[in-house]
Design a protein around this motif. Sequence first.
Motif, PDB file in Angstrom:
ATOM      1  N   LYS A   5       0.695  -1.179   0.039  1.00 56.09           N
ATOM      2  CA  LYS A   5       0.236   0.017  -0.483  1.00 56.09           C
ATOM      3  C   LYS A   5       0.828   1.452  -0.215  1.00 56.09           C
ATOM      4  CE  LYS A   5      -3.657   1.731   1.870  1.00 56.09           C
ATOM      5  NZ  LYS A   5      -5.281   0.937   3.064  1.00 56.09           N
ATOM      6  N   ILE A   6       0.584   1.868  -1.028  1.00 51.98           N
ATOM      7  CA  ILE A   6       0.992   3.394  -0.751  1.00 51.98           C
ATOM      8  C   ILE A   6       0.194   4.360  -0.656  1.00 51.98           C
ATOM      9  CG2 ILE A   6       2.845   4.847  -2.187  1.00 51.98           C
ATOM     10  CD1 ILE A   6       4.391   2.950  -1.130  1.00 51.98           C
ATOM     11  N   THR A   7       0.751   5.661  -0.011  1.00 48.93           N
ATOM     12  CA  THR A   7      -0.779   6.708  -0.386  1.00 48.93           C
ATOM     13  C   THR A   7       0.159   7.677  -1.108  1.00 48.93           C
ATOM     14  OG1 THR A   7      -0.730   6.632   2.205  1.00 48.93           O
ATOM     15  CG2 THR A   7      -1.071   8.357   0.999  1.00 48.93           C
ATOM     16  N   ALA A   8      -0.765   8.011  -2.313  1.00 45.52           N
ATOM     17  CA  ALA A   8      -0.255   9.049  -3.663  1.00 45.52           C
ATOM     18  C   ALA A   8      -1.795  10.485  -3.868  1.00 45.52           C
ATOM     19  CB  ALA A   8      -0.343   7.753  -4.656  1.00 45.52           C
ATOM     20  N   GLN A   9      -0.879  11.191  -3.971  1.00 41.78           N
ATOM     21  CA  GLN A   9      -1.663  12.577  -3.962  1.00 41.78           C
ATOM     22  C   GLN A   9      -1.511  12.715  -5.723  1.00 41.78           C
ATOM     23  OE1 GLN A   9       0.908  15.004  -2.546  1.00 41.78           O
ATOM     24  NE2 GLN A   9       0.628  14.990  -0.254  1.00 41.78           N
ATOM     25  N   GLN A  10      -2.898  13.253  -6.188  1.00 48.93           N
ATOM     26  CA  GLN A  10      -3.411  13.384  -7.437  1.00 48.93           C
ATOM     27  C   GLN A  10      -2.958  14.396  -7.777  1.00 48.93           C
ATOM     28  OE1 GLN A  10      -7.149  12.567  -8.094  1.00 48.93           O
ATOM     29  NE2 GLN A  10      -7.176  13.305 -10.755  1.00 48.93           N
ATOM     30  N   ARG A  11      -2.167  14.477  -8.878  1.00 51.88           N
ATOM     31  CA  ARG A  11      -1.369  16.488  -9.376  1.00 51.88           C
ATOM     32  C   ARG A  11      -2.359  16.417 -10.538  1.00 51.88           C
ATOM     33  NH1 ARG A  11       3.521  14.977 -13.085  1.00 51.88           N
ATOM     34  NH2 ARG A  11       3.112  12.688 -13.619  1.00 51.88           N
ATOM     35  N   ILE A  66      -5.806   6.675  -3.385  1.00 51.04           N
ATOM     36  CA  ILE A  66      -5.601   7.741  -4.154  1.00 51.04           C
ATOM     37  C   ILE A  66      -6.734   8.816  -3.862  1.00 51.04           C
ATOM     38  CG2 ILE A  66      -5.584   9.116  -6.198  1.00 51.04           C
ATOM     39  CD1 ILE A  66      -4.517   6.295  -8.029  1.00 51.04           C
ATOM     40  N   ASP A  67      -6.342  10.172  -2.579  1.00 48.57           N
ATOM     41  CA  ASP A  67      -7.593  10.758  -2.154  1.00 48.57           C
ATOM     42  C   ASP A  67      -8.609  10.060  -1.264  1.00 48.57           C
ATOM     43  OD1 ASP A  67      -6.086  12.620  -3.894  1.00 48.57           O
ATOM     44  OD2 ASP A  67      -7.571  12.559  -4.817  1.00 48.57           O
ATOM     45  N   GLY A  68      -7.828   8.954  -0.491  1.00 51.57           N
ATOM     46  CA  GLY A  68      -9.068   7.844   0.487  1.00 51.57           C
ATOM     47  C   GLY A  68      -9.766   6.356  -0.784  1.00 51.57           C
ATOM     48  N   LYS A  69      -9.534   6.394  -2.394  1.00 54.69           N
ATOM     49  CA  LYS A  69      -9.835   5.484  -2.814  1.00 54.69           C
ATOM     50  C   LYS A  69      -8.664   4.721  -3.867  1.00 54.69           C
ATOM     51  CE  LYS A  69     -12.722   4.790  -7.398  1.00 54.69           C
ATOM     52  NZ  LYS A  69     -12.676   5.263  -8.249  1.00 54.69           N
ATOM     53  N   THR A  70      -9.309   3.335  -3.281  1.00 57.55           N
ATOM     54  CA  THR A  70      -8.511   2.529  -3.021  1.00 57.55           C
ATOM     55  C   THR A  70      -7.910   2.378  -4.540  1.00 57.55           C
ATOM     56  OG1 THR A  70      -7.779   1.962  -1.710  1.00 57.55           O
ATOM     57  CG2 THR A  70      -6.720   0.338  -2.451  1.00 57.55           C
ATOM     58  N   GLN A  71      -6.980   2.130  -5.606  1.00 60.21           N
ATOM     59  CA  GLN A  71      -7.033   1.542  -6.847  1.00 60.21           C
ATOM     60  C   GLN A  71      -5.726   0.442  -6.813  1.00 60.21           C
ATOM     61  OE1 GLN A  71      -8.989   2.626  -9.462  1.00 60.21           O
ATOM     62  NE2 GLN A  71      -9.393   4.667  -9.139  1.00 60.21           N
ATOM     63  N   GLU A  88      13.165   8.164 -10.971  1.00 58.08           N
ATOM     64  CA  GLU A  88      12.676  10.228 -12.060  1.00 58.08           C
ATOM     65  C   GLU A  88      11.277   9.318 -11.933  1.00 58.08           C
ATOM     66  OE1 GLU A  88      15.105  10.918 -14.875  1.00 58.08           O
ATOM     67  OE2 GLU A  88      16.042  11.249 -14.089  1.00 58.08           O
ATOM     68  N   HIS A  89      10.525   8.368 -12.319  1.00 57.46           N
ATOM     69  CA  HIS A  89       9.564   8.283 -13.317  1.00 57.46           C
ATOM     70  C   HIS A  89       8.777   6.706 -13.274  1.00 57.46           C
ATOM     71  CE1 HIS A  89       5.302   8.655 -15.660  1.00 57.46           C
ATOM     72  NE2 HIS A  89       5.248   9.907 -14.916  1.00 57.46           N
ATOM     73  N   VAL A  90       7.323   6.622 -12.919  1.00 62.80           N
ATOM     74  CA  VAL A  90       6.631   5.427 -13.288  1.00 62.80           C
ATOM     75  C   VAL A  90       4.950   5.759 -13.075  1.00 62.80           C
ATOM     76  CG1 VAL A  90       5.754   3.301 -11.780  1.00 62.80           C
ATOM     77  CG2 VAL A  90       7.773   4.176 -10.599  1.00 62.80           C
ATOM     78  N   ASP A  91       4.892   4.597 -14.494  1.00 59.85           N
ATOM     79  CA  ASP A  91       4.034   4.102 -15.039  1.00 59.85           C
ATOM     80  C   ASP A  91       3.200   2.941 -14.665  1.00 59.85           C
ATOM     81  OD1 ASP A  91       4.683   6.272 -16.800  1.00 59.85           O
ATOM     82  OD2 ASP A  91       5.103   5.398 -18.719  1.00 59.85           O
ATOM     83  N   PHE A  92       1.758   3.228 -14.665  1.00 55.76           N
ATOM     84  CA  PHE A  92       0.926   2.155 -13.587  1.00 55.76           C
ATOM     85  C   PHE A  92       0.360   1.841 -14.826  1.00 55.76           C
ATOM     86  CE2 PHE A  92       3.016   4.066 -10.053  1.00 55.76           C
ATOM     87  CZ  PHE A  92       3.293   2.644  -9.280  1.00 55.76           C
ATOM     88  N   VAL A  93      -0.204   0.121 -14.773  1.00 51.70           N
ATOM     89  CA  VAL A  93      -1.783   0.081 -15.454  1.00 51.70           C
ATOM     90  C   VAL A  93      -2.487   0.158 -14.239  1.00 51.70           C
ATOM     91  CG1 VAL A  93      -0.909  -2.297 -15.842  1.00 51.70           C
ATOM     92  CG2 VAL A  93      -2.641  -0.736 -16.485  1.00 51.70           C
ATOM     93  N   LEU A  94      -4.196   0.318 -14.806  1.00 47.77           N
ATOM     94  CA  LEU A  94      -4.615  -0.049 -13.876  1.00 47.77           C
ATOM     95  C   LEU A  94      -5.444  -2.059 -13.917  1.00 47.77           C
ATOM     96  CD1 LEU A  94      -6.592   0.880 -11.185  1.00 47.77           C
ATOM     97  CD2 LEU A  94      -8.541   1.339 -13.037  1.00 47.77           C
ATOM     98  N   VAL A  95      -5.384  -1.918 -12.306  1.00 48.51           N
ATOM     99  CA  VAL A  95      -6.472  -3.762 -12.588  1.00 48.51           C
ATOM    100  C   VAL A  95      -6.894  -3.815 -11.954  1.00 48.51           C
ATOM    101  CG1 VAL A  95      -3.949  -4.046 -13.982  1.00 48.51           C
ATOM    102  CG2 VAL A  95      -4.001  -4.707 -11.445  1.00 48.51           C
TER     103      VAL A  95
END
Length: 227
Positions: A5-11, A66-71, A88-95
Amino acid sequence: MAAEKITAQQRTEFGKGAARRIRRDDKIPAVLYTHGDQPVHLTLPGHDTMLALKHGGANALLELDIDGKTQLGLTKQIQIDPITRHIEHVDFVLVKKGEKVTVDVPIHVVGDAAPETLVVTENSVVSVEAEATHIPEYFEISVEGAAIGTMLHASDLALPSGTTLLSDAELLIVNVTQQISEEALEAELEEAEADAGIEREESDEDAEAEAAAEGEADGDAEGSSEE
């Protein structure tokens, strides 16, 4: 493979300048690509993300808050600075849980083959289909005691239940050959260089040996003339 689990911030800021500011704060810019929707641009905590990606391997699965919603984000590409080795950067795909995904899984060759053999890894990854939350981190294939001429293929891999091989079953993974001697390797190299028209510079050792041989020959010649 459990998701970390990682807490992310939408930018909302994009571009190189924004990315540099994020990295200065010991954070990582990222993008989560969704199914048909607009991609979600994120900022991730640097240290925690680095550990999660290191632990998860090539196909790390992260539970992104992400803002309280888990993906669930499956890692698809990681950009690393070639000098500092910082991410430097990471790309994810939603599953989603239960969803089947296609991934490339690395292969670890273990064990010691028979004496005087050379173990050649012909392919180090295979493509498989697996459930998103049960992607194998890697596959092991053993060469313990393998004799010269042994060839191991993708079909020889032990796949866990629910994982399907997509690569050709005859894809060669490991080839066990005769170990080549140093003298034979040097001879092959010299022959290849000669065929390519490459002239090898004489080494210091060869020059010294040649000079010593010439000195001995001169000494023998002088001794014969004195007689």
